[in-house]
Design a protein around this motif. Structure first.
Motif, mmCIF file in Angstrom:
data_model
loop_
_atom_site.group_PDB
_atom_site.id
_atom_site.type_symbol
_atom_site.label_atom_id
_atom_site.label_comp_id
_atom_site.label_asym_id
_atom_site.label_seq_id
_atom_site.Cartn_x
_atom_site.Cartn_y
_atom_site.Cartn_z
ATOM 1 N N VAL A 334 0.830 -1.208 0.000
ATOM 2 C CA VAL A 334 0.000 0.000 0.000
ATOM 3 C C VAL A 334 0.864 1.257 0.000
ATOM 4 O O VAL A 334 0.492 2.277 -0.593
ATOM 5 C CB VAL A 334 -0.971 -0.012 1.206
ATOM 6 C CG1 VAL A 334 -1.734 1.298 1.307
ATOM 7 C CG2 VAL A 334 -1.956 -1.166 1.071
ATOM 8 N N SER A 335 2.035 1.190 0.636
ATOM 9 C CA SER A 335 2.952 2.339 0.608
ATOM 10 C C SER A 335 3.370 2.665 -0.821
ATOM 11 O O SER A 335 3.394 3.832 -1.235
ATOM 12 C CB SER A 335 4.191 2.039 1.459
ATOM 13 O OG SER A 335 3.847 1.844 2.813
ATOM 14 N N LEU A 336 3.699 1.627 -1.584
ATOM 15 C CA LEU A 336 4.092 1.828 -2.982
ATOM 16 C C LEU A 336 2.939 2.381 -3.813
ATOM 17 O O LEU A 336 3.132 3.260 -4.664
ATOM 18 C CB LEU A 336 4.594 0.516 -3.578
ATOM 19 C CG LEU A 336 5.904 -0.029 -2.990
ATOM 20 C CD1 LEU A 336 6.200 -1.427 -3.529
ATOM 21 C CD2 LEU A 336 7.066 0.918 -3.307
ATOM 22 N N MET A 337 1.733 1.871 -3.567
ATOM 23 C CA MET A 337 0.563 2.377 -4.284
ATOM 24 C C MET A 337 0.354 3.862 -4.010
ATOM 25 O O MET A 337 0.086 4.660 -4.924
ATOM 26 C CB MET A 337 -0.680 1.579 -3.866
ATOM 27 C CG MET A 337 -0.681 0.137 -4.340
ATOM 28 S SD MET A 337 -1.894 -0.889 -3.449
ATOM 29 C CE MET A 337 -3.423 -0.028 -3.828
ATOM 30 N N ALA A 338 0.493 4.261 -2.748
ATOM 31 C CA ALA A 338 0.303 5.669 -2.376
ATOM 32 C C ALA A 338 1.358 6.563 -3.018
ATOM 33 O O ALA A 338 1.060 7.681 -3.473
ATOM 34 C CB ALA A 338 0.336 5.810 -0.857
ATOM 35 N N VAL A 339 2.607 6.075 -3.086
ATOM 36 C CA VAL A 339 3.684 6.856 -3.713
ATOM 37 C C VAL A 339 3.353 7.156 -5.172
ATOM 38 O O VAL A 339 3.517 8.287 -5.655
ATOM 39 C CB VAL A 339 5.026 6.096 -3.608
ATOM 40 C CG1 VAL A 339 6.073 6.706 -4.537
ATOM 41 C CG2 VAL A 339 5.529 6.114 -2.170
ATOM 42 N N GLU A 340 2.864 6.147 -5.891
ATOM 43 C CA GLU A 340 2.529 6.354 -7.313
ATOM 44 C C GLU A 340 1.405 7.364 -7.480
ATOM 45 O O GLU A 340 1.478 8.282 -8.318
ATOM 46 C CB GLU A 340 2.140 5.009 -7.945
ATOM 47 C CG GLU A 340 1.881 5.101 -9.452
ATOM 48 C CD GLU A 340 0.403 5.096 -9.829
ATOM 49 O OE1 GLU A 340 0.098 4.849 -11.006
ATOM 50 O OE2 GLU A 340 -0.447 5.361 -8.944
ATOM 51 N N LEU A 341 0.347 7.212 -6.703
ATOM 52 C CA LEU A 341 -0.818 8.090 -6.864
ATOM 53 C C LEU A 341 -0.493 9.536 -6.486
ATOM 54 O O LEU A 341 -0.941 10.474 -7.147
ATOM 55 C CB LEU A 341 -1.984 7.559 -6.027
ATOM 56 C CG LEU A 341 -2.571 6.231 -6.529
ATOM 57 C CD1 LEU A 341 -3.541 5.643 -5.510
ATOM 58 C CD2 LEU A 341 -3.267 6.425 -7.870
ATOM 59 N N ILE A 342 0.300 9.713 -5.440
ATOM 60 C CA ILE A 342 0.714 11.069 -5.052
ATOM 61 C C ILE A 342 1.603 11.682 -6.138
ATOM 62 O O ILE A 342 1.471 12.867 -6.484
ATOM 63 C CB ILE A 342 1.438 11.045 -3.686
ATOM 64 C CG1 ILE A 342 0.457 10.666 -2.571
ATOM 65 C CG2 ILE A 342 2.080 12.398 -3.392
ATOM 66 C CD1 ILE A 342 1.109 10.384 -1.233
ATOM 67 N N SER A 343 2.478 10.867 -6.707
ATOM 68 C CA SER A 343 3.356 11.356 -7.780
ATOM 69 C C SER A 343 2.540 11.804 -8.990
ATOM 70 O O SER A 343 2.771 12.893 -9.541
ATOM 71 C CB SER A 343 4.337 10.257 -8.197
ATOM 72 O OG SER A 343 5.170 9.882 -7.124
ATOM 73 N N PHE A 344 1.585 10.995 -9.407
ATOM 74 C CA PHE A 344 0.762 11.369 -10.559
ATOM 75 C C PHE A 344 -0.128 12.572 -10.247
ATOM 76 O O PHE A 344 -0.430 13.376 -11.128
ATOM 77 C CB PHE A 344 -0.092 10.185 -11.008
ATOM 78 C CG PHE A 344 0.643 9.204 -11.892
ATOM 79 C CD1 PHE A 344 1.682 9.608 -12.701
ATOM 80 C CD2 PHE A 344 0.277 7.865 -11.921
ATOM 81 C CE1 PHE A 344 2.364 8.712 -13.524
ATOM 82 C CE2 PHE A 344 0.941 6.957 -12.741
ATOM 83 C CZ PHE A 344 1.987 7.380 -13.544
ATOM 84 N N ALA A 345 -0.567 12.697 -8.992
ATOM 85 C CA ALA A 345 -1.367 13.863 -8.613
ATOM 86 C C ALA A 345 -0.555 15.151 -8.778
ATOM 87 O O ALA A 345 -1.105 16.201 -9.126
ATOM 88 C CB ALA A 345 -1.854 13.720 -7.170
ATOM 89 N N CYS A 346 0.740 15.060 -8.550
ATOM 90 C CA CYS A 346 1.613 16.231 -8.700
ATOM 91 C C CYS A 346 2.017 16.488 -10.154
ATOM 92 O O CYS A 346 2.205 17.637 -10.565
ATOM 93 C CB CYS A 346 2.870 16.055 -7.855
ATOM 94 S SG CYS A 346 2.573 15.953 -6.072
ATOM 95 N N LEU A 347 2.157 15.408 -10.936
ATOM 96 C CA LEU A 347 2.754 15.518 -12.267
ATOM 97 C C LEU A 347 1.768 15.515 -13.421
ATOM 98 O O LEU A 347 2.156 15.775 -14.564
ATOM 99 C CB LEU A 347 3.735 14.347 -12.487
ATOM 100 C CG LEU A 347 4.916 14.221 -11.523
ATOM 101 C CD1 LEU A 347 5.648 12.905 -11.774
ATOM 102 C CD2 LEU A 347 5.860 15.410 -11.688
ATOM 103 N N SER A 348 0.488 15.223 -13.166
ATOM 104 C CA SER A 348 -0.390 14.804 -14.261
ATOM 105 C C SER A 348 -0.785 15.882 -15.267
ATOM 106 O O SER A 348 -1.468 15.571 -16.229
ATOM 107 C CB SER A 348 -1.657 14.140 -13.707
ATOM 108 O OG SER A 348 -2.222 14.890 -12.673
ATOM 109 N N GLN A 349 -0.373 17.130 -15.078
ATOM 110 C CA GLN A 349 -0.576 18.099 -16.161
ATOM 111 C C GLN A 349 0.525 17.986 -17.214
ATOM 112 O O GLN A 349 0.356 18.454 -18.336
ATOM 113 C CB GLN A 349 -0.636 19.523 -15.604
ATOM 114 C CG GLN A 349 -1.928 19.840 -14.881
ATOM 115 C CD GLN A 349 -2.102 21.335 -14.658
ATOM 116 O OE1 GLN A 349 -1.835 22.155 -15.548
ATOM 117 N NE2 GLN A 349 -2.557 21.693 -13.472
#
Length: 461
Positions: A334-349
């Motif tokens: 779950v830690s790895l899943m959260a890292v990915e989603l937070i990263s995409f939330a920051c980068l997705s534009q």
């Protein structure tokens, strides 16, 4: 090393797993086809996503019946019925003249998958030695987990070279192979005890899932009030279902098992994880095509490495569970899943295809480690006599959450597109970022819940 697992058990797990694999493969392959279908049929994003939602809705209605079906019919009879239904749905979709028939075929496939999906896990729980259940749950999830890896690429190659109809035609030989393996390997281990399903409870389940999924699916296409009404009706149906179940000697779903705190935590965690996973699987292929201007094939190739690694990690997660208990694979995953989603939330534009490919690997590694452990550890907290009911709850939540995850994320993207009056790159990127922020919040909540409630080695097994 304990009792051996027979060839017939492996064949039975593979047969039922192939049906689940095929269901997920079609789902993820057709996600890549959404832009193509939008153009061909002149539909909006949130309308086309009913290709996924109708399939998951039907499964959500059928899976709660799995414990009743398992008790009332022979396993092989259920499997053959499911197999033939799925094959019929594939044929209907391959020949579909319009979008309505396409949805009908997906619904029939949902009937088949809804019957078959719980069979794999019931076979594992009944016929695999306790000390090897973790690894076999991992093996079962490996079979189905490969599908999201191959689906987008498979779909992209087929759609670009032959057309979307061949996605369905090419799966027919796989379903025939599944039928052959099932006829050979599926054995009857439990006694048949006929249980008459309560028709009124089935109606309440259908209204519950239909109302909630319909309401969420149309959040961006009409007034808020008109979407809250079906959601409200669905929640009322849940209340009636709970009341009805208390009055029956043999209810379809035994809600009293939710009083088990450990199982309820795992069930809620499974719901949140599926929300994130189906949302991810919807957002990324569409971003590659609508924002980065890639083809359907490229969208599949970008997401394929992560899917393959995630599928392999399901076996690793199973081995860790058998050796170390649930906490290590679940918290790490779950830690790895959260890292990915937070990263995409920051980068997705501003995400390149390479960034999507590499960061998505982080998510799928975590999900692969986690999914089997959640199911195995949740069921381990129940009495053996409650396993079929627990399996029914887990599989129901899995499909229902998947439908809601796709509906919510597509609605968020479609809302952004409608605000800008365009389905172009910038509005889609903005909507994708908002969707990832929502999923990241869910992932953080999931991590906190498991960190607090999942026990260390030996305490929960």
């Amino acid at each position: 090393m304990g009792e051996k697992i027979s060839k017939k058990v492996y064949a039975a797990i593979l047969a039922t797993g192939l049906m689940s694999f095929s269901g997920v493969l079609v789902e993820t392959a057709m996600n890549v086809a959404f832009p193509t279908l939008m153009k061909q049929f002149g539909l909006a994003t949130n309308t086309v996503q009913w290709m996924t939602s109708i399939y998951l809705l039907v499964i959500s209605v059928i899976v709660p019946l799995s414990a009743v079906l398992k008790s009332s019919f022979k396993t092989k009879q259920l499997f053959v019925t499911a197999n033939l239904l799925f094959f019929t749905g594939l044929l209907l979709d391959g020949l579909a003249p319009n979008f309505a028939i396409l949805l009908l075929g997906r619904g029939i496939q949902g009937l088949g998958t809804g019957i078959a999906l719980p069979l794999m896990f019931n076979i594992i729980l009944e016929q695999v030695p306790a000390e090897r259940i973790g690894i076999m749950m991992g093996f079962g999830n490996l079979i189905t987990g490969v599908a999201p890896a191959l689906g987008p690429t498979f779909g992209g190659l087929i759609i670009n070279s032959l057309g979307w109809r061949y996605v369905f035609f090419f799966l027919m030989p796989l379903i025939i192979l599944s039928l052959i393996l099932g006829l050979y390997g599926i054995q009857q281990k439990s006694k048949i005890v006929k249980i008459k399903p309560d028709f009124l409870s089935i109606i309440f389940i259908a209204v519950l899932f239909g109302g909630v999924i319909y309401g969420f699916s149309n959040l961006s296409s009409s007034k808020l009030q008109s979407n809250l009404l079906p959601i409200f009706i669905g929640l009322c149906a849940l209340g009636f279902l709970l009341g009805r179940s208390k009055k029956l000697d043999q209810p379809i779903l035994h809600f009293e098992i939710l009083k088990n705190k450990s199982f309820s935590v795992h069930l809620l965690g499974f719901l949140l994880m599926q929300l994130c996973s189906l949302g991810n699987a919807f957002l990324l292929p569409n971003y590659v095509q609508l924002v980065n201007g890639g083809t359907a094939t490229l969208a599949g190739l970008v997401t394929m490495p992560a899917g393959i690694i995630g599928a392999a990690m399901s076996v690793v997660g199973g081995r860790l569970y058998d050796a170390k208990g649930a906490r290590l694979p679940m918290i790490t995953g779950v830690s790895l899943m959260a890292v990915e989603l937070i990263s995409f939330a920051c980068l997705s534009q501003h995400m390149s295809n390479l960034v999507i490919c590499l960061v998505y690997i982080i998510y799928m590694t975590g999900m692969g480690m986690t999914v089997g452990s959640i199911m195995t550890n949740g069921l381990a907290s129940l009495k053996p006599s409650q396993s079929a009911q627990g399996n029914a709850f887990l599989n129901t939540i899995q499909q229902f959450a998947g439908a809601i995850g796709t509906s919510l994320t597509s609605a968020i993207v479609a809302f952004s597109q409608s605000q800008y009056g365009s389905k172009g790159a910038y509005p889609t990127a903005i909507g994708t970022q908002h969707a990832f922020i929502f999923l990241a919040v869910l992932a953080v909540c999931l991590w906190l819940m498991f960190y607090k409630n999942v026990k260390t080695e030996g305490e929960s097994k």
